[in-house]
Write a protein that holds these residues in place. Structure first.
Motif, short mmCIF file in Angstrom:
data_model
loop_
_atom_site.label_atom_id
_atom_site.label_comp_id
_atom_site.label_asym_id
_atom_site.label_seq_id
_atom_site.Cartn_x
_atom_site.Cartn_y
_atom_site.Cartn_z
N ASN A 103 -18.66 -47.91 21.66
CA ASN A 103 -18.04 -47.93 23.00
C ASN A 103 -18.12 -46.57 23.70
N SER A 104 -17.02 -46.26 24.41
CA SER A 104 -16.94 -44.96 25.09
C SER A 104 -15.55 -44.40 24.82
N LEU A 105 -15.33 -43.18 25.22
CA LEU A 105 -14.10 -42.48 24.84
C LEU A 105 -12.82 -43.21 25.27
N THR A 106 -12.68 -43.47 26.56
CA THR A 106 -11.42 -44.06 27.03
C THR A 106 -11.23 -45.46 26.45
N THR A 107 -12.33 -46.20 26.33
CA THR A 107 -12.26 -47.53 25.71
C THR A 107 -11.73 -47.41 24.27
N MET A 132 -2.88 -33.44 31.55
CA MET A 132 -3.98 -33.98 30.76
C MET A 132 -5.15 -34.35 31.65
N PHE A 133 -6.29 -34.50 31.05
CA PHE A 133 -7.46 -35.04 31.75
C PHE A 133 -7.05 -36.38 32.38
N PRO A 134 -7.43 -36.64 33.63
CA PRO A 134 -6.93 -37.83 34.32
C PRO A 134 -7.10 -39.13 33.54
N SER A 135 -8.24 -39.32 32.89
CA SER A 135 -8.44 -40.59 32.18
C SER A 135 -7.39 -40.75 31.08
N ASP A 136 -7.05 -39.67 30.41
CA ASP A 136 -6.04 -39.73 29.35
C ASP A 136 -4.66 -39.99 29.93
N ARG A 137 -4.41 -39.39 31.08
CA ARG A 137 -3.13 -39.61 31.76
C ARG A 137 -3.01 -41.10 32.16
N GLN A 192 -8.05 -28.20 25.17
CA GLN A 192 -7.58 -28.61 26.49
C GLN A 192 -8.72 -28.45 27.51
N TYR A 193 -8.99 -29.50 28.27
CA TYR A 193 -10.20 -29.49 29.11
C TYR A 193 -10.14 -28.45 30.22
N PHE A 194 -8.93 -28.18 30.71
CA PHE A 194 -8.83 -27.28 31.87
C PHE A 194 -8.79 -25.81 31.47
N VAL A 217 -5.65 -37.69 18.66
CA VAL A 217 -6.25 -36.52 19.31
C VAL A 217 -7.49 -36.94 20.09
N ASP A 218 -7.59 -36.43 21.30
CA ASP A 218 -8.80 -36.61 22.10
C ASP A 218 -9.68 -35.38 21.88
N LEU A 219 -10.85 -35.61 21.30
CA LEU A 219 -11.71 -34.48 20.93
C LEU A 219 -12.87 -34.24 21.89
N ALA A 220 -12.75 -34.74 23.11
CA ALA A 220 -13.86 -34.62 24.08
C ALA A 220 -14.38 -33.19 24.17
N HIS A 221 -13.46 -32.23 24.26
CA HIS A 221 -13.87 -30.84 24.43
C HIS A 221 -13.89 -30.05 23.11
N ALA A 222 -13.61 -30.74 22.02
CA ALA A 222 -13.53 -30.05 20.73
C ALA A 222 -14.74 -30.33 19.84
N TRP A 240 -13.74 -39.35 20.69
CA TRP A 240 -14.47 -38.31 21.42
C TRP A 240 -15.63 -38.94 22.17
N CYS A 241 -16.14 -38.20 23.14
CA CYS A 241 -17.36 -38.60 23.81
C CYS A 241 -18.48 -37.73 23.25
N THR A 242 -19.72 -38.08 23.57
CA THR A 242 -20.83 -37.39 22.91
C THR A 242 -21.77 -36.69 23.90
N TYR A 243 -21.39 -36.72 25.18
CA TYR A 243 -22.31 -36.16 26.19
C TYR A 243 -21.97 -34.73 26.56
N LYS A 244 -20.86 -34.19 26.04
CA LYS A 244 -20.50 -32.81 26.36
C LYS A 244 -21.20 -31.88 25.37
N TYR A 245 -20.46 -31.29 24.44
CA TYR A 245 -21.11 -30.33 23.53
C TYR A 245 -22.10 -30.97 22.57
C1 LIG Z 1 -14.69 -35.97 29.39
C2 LIG Z 1 -13.35 -36.49 29.06
C3 LIG Z 1 -13.05 -37.84 29.18
C4 LIG Z 1 -14.06 -38.82 29.71
O1 LIG Z 1 -13.80 -40.12 29.29
P1 LIG Z 1 -14.94 -41.25 29.29
O2 LIG Z 1 -14.23 -42.44 28.81
O3 LIG Z 1 -16.04 -40.77 28.39
O4 LIG Z 1 -15.45 -41.39 30.70
C5 LIG Z 1 -11.78 -38.27 28.81
N1 LIG Z 1 -10.85 -37.40 28.34
C6 LIG Z 1 -11.12 -36.08 28.23
C7 LIG Z 1 -10.08 -35.14 27.71
C8 LIG Z 1 -12.36 -35.59 28.60
O5 LIG Z 1 -12.61 -34.28 28.51
#
Ligand SMILES: *Cc1c(COP(=O)(O)O)cnc(C)c1O
Length: 427
Positions: A103-107, A132-137, A192-194, A217-222, A240-245
């Protein structure tokens, strides 16, 4: 390392860098005919070599075999996701049975919340970081609402102290203790993304468990940025997502972790055929029996084309090792910090405030810099001068030199561009 803001010094650092040749194994974007200075690996990593070839293997199998590719392909698609498990598990510090790519991170977070956010009675609150990152919020708001709570009441945010953007772990632990009898879940970003702050996940996890709460834990930036030990830290779940680091390509498949202690637990979950017992999946009979471990959270058969690209990207991490990347990352980001301080100190147009922790152990490669007195105009001028970084209103620039493909000379050149842009703005 004594620091010097000079091309000669930066070039010497590059010559001394054991990872210097990796740079050439990525495609560097060009704008208006020249290479850009790319500092947005925290948003979308650059394209690694080998991904076209990896994708072509699967395209050729599809052309050659059609549906037979599921069992007779070069890498049979039936079990394709399993190729991604060992390298992913190494990056997050997990057992292979604790990890799956899907899937994807938020899913994935929503699916994992189904199992791990189980509010009951007095215990229904979620403790998380502020801003928090908006999607997490949105995840937290909609999950709490789904269970019938008011997000304003159910979500407890821990913020920074006055005058800082860093959230002290002591304050997080204190909040968990204060709400010990009403907290169901503690949910944080690893980095923390910001601000780029790397949280002490082990300490947060211990405090949450002491309070009887679960930890996600959301590891998107970790992931791929800092060393992680999810298994030993005892985290309950992560995604986590896989398109960042990880450089896995835009919107590609994400990863999920479920701690071994939950491998066979009878948890509520949303099921699909790919999470069902592999031995009798094709009997196509009713009666969902989840695969023990993280694979039991899968729903659908795997998106092979994206996974082929991700596999090529992850292979690079195995080749170089996260320890070597982290070592360079600390030096590279330290150099950027010094360059920034030097350039800012030599002008009067604006002041700089680093909102990322200065201790390398408390950050990854990203620096978030508040340019007090600067505005979007500064950012636009940087972009026009060939710097790809990102800007957050009203005055924060995020720069993430990636140890895989950024050089010390990139960082030095950035300092020169900033100096020039500041001089032009002052004139
Ligand atoms: C990049 C990022 C996302 C993106 O979520 P997607 O479901 O992959 O679109 C979510 N949360 C954080 C903390 C992020 O840095």
């Amino acid at each position: 390392m004594t620091f010097d803001n000079s091309r000669a010094f930066a070039q010497q650092c590059d010559r001394d860098d054991p990872l210097r040749d990796w740079r050439r194994r990525f495609s560097h974007p060009r704008i208006n005919g020249r290479d850009v200075l790319y500092f947005t690996g925290n948003s979308l990593g650059l394209m690694p070599e080998g991904v076209r070839e990896a994708l072509n293997v699967e395209l050729d199998d599809w052309a050659r075999l059609g549906v037979e590719g599921h069992f007779h392909g070069t890498h049979p698609w039936y079990s394709y996701h399993e190729r991604l498990t060992p390298p992913s598990a190494r990056l997050v510090g997990a057992l292979e049975s604790e990890v799956v790519c899907m899937n994807s991170l938020t899913t994935n977070l929503h699916l994992l919340f189904v199992s791990f956010y189980r509010p009951a009675g007095k215990r229904y609150k979620i403790i998380s970081e502020a801003k928090m990152f908006p999607s997490d919020r949105y995840l937290l708001e909609t999950q709490t609402r789904f269970h019938g709570y008011d997000p304003d009441d159910a979500i407890i945010e821990v913020g920074p102290r006055e005058g800082s953007r860093i959230i002290e772990e002591a304050d997080i632990v204190a909040a968990i203790r204060e709400h010990a009898d009403e907290v169901a879940l503690v949910f944080f970003g690893g980095v923390q993304y910001f601000t780029g702050q790397f949280f002490d996940i082990a300490t947060i996890t211990q405090a949450a468990h002491d309070a009887g709460a679960t930890v996600g834990v959301d590891l998107a930036h970790a992931v791929g940025n800092v060393p992680l030990s999810l298994h030993d830290w005892g985290v309950d779940f992560a995604a986590w997502c896989t398109y960042k680091y990880l450089n896995g390509s835009a919107g590609n498949v994400g990863g999920a972790f479920v701690h071994e202690r939950h491998a066979t637990a009878d948890l509520p979950r949303f099921g699909g055929w790919w999470g069902h017992d592999k031995e009798n999946r094709f009997l196509m009979e009713p009666g969902f029996t989840p695969i023990p471990g993280a694979e039991g959270w899968q729903l659908s058969n795997a998106p092979v084309m994206g996974m082929a690209v991700l596999h090529a990207a992850l292979s690079m991490f195995d080749e170089v090792g996260l320890d070597a990347l982290r070592k360079k990352s600390i030096a590279l980001t330290g150099y950027l910090e010094n360059i920034l301080r030097d350039v800012i100190a030599r002008q009067e147009h604006m002041t700089m405030r680093l909102i990322t922790p200065t201790d390398p152990a408390r950050r990854g490669c990203q620096l978030s810099v508040q340019l007090v007195g600067g505005d979007r105009g500064l950012f636009d001028a940087l972009t026009a001068a060939g710097v790809i970084c990102d800007f957050r209103e009203p005055d924060v620039v995020r720069l993430a030199p990636a140890p895989f493909y950024n050089s010390f000379e990139d960082v030095w050149r950035f300092g020169g561009v900033l100096e020039q842009v500041l001089a032009e703005q002052a004139a």
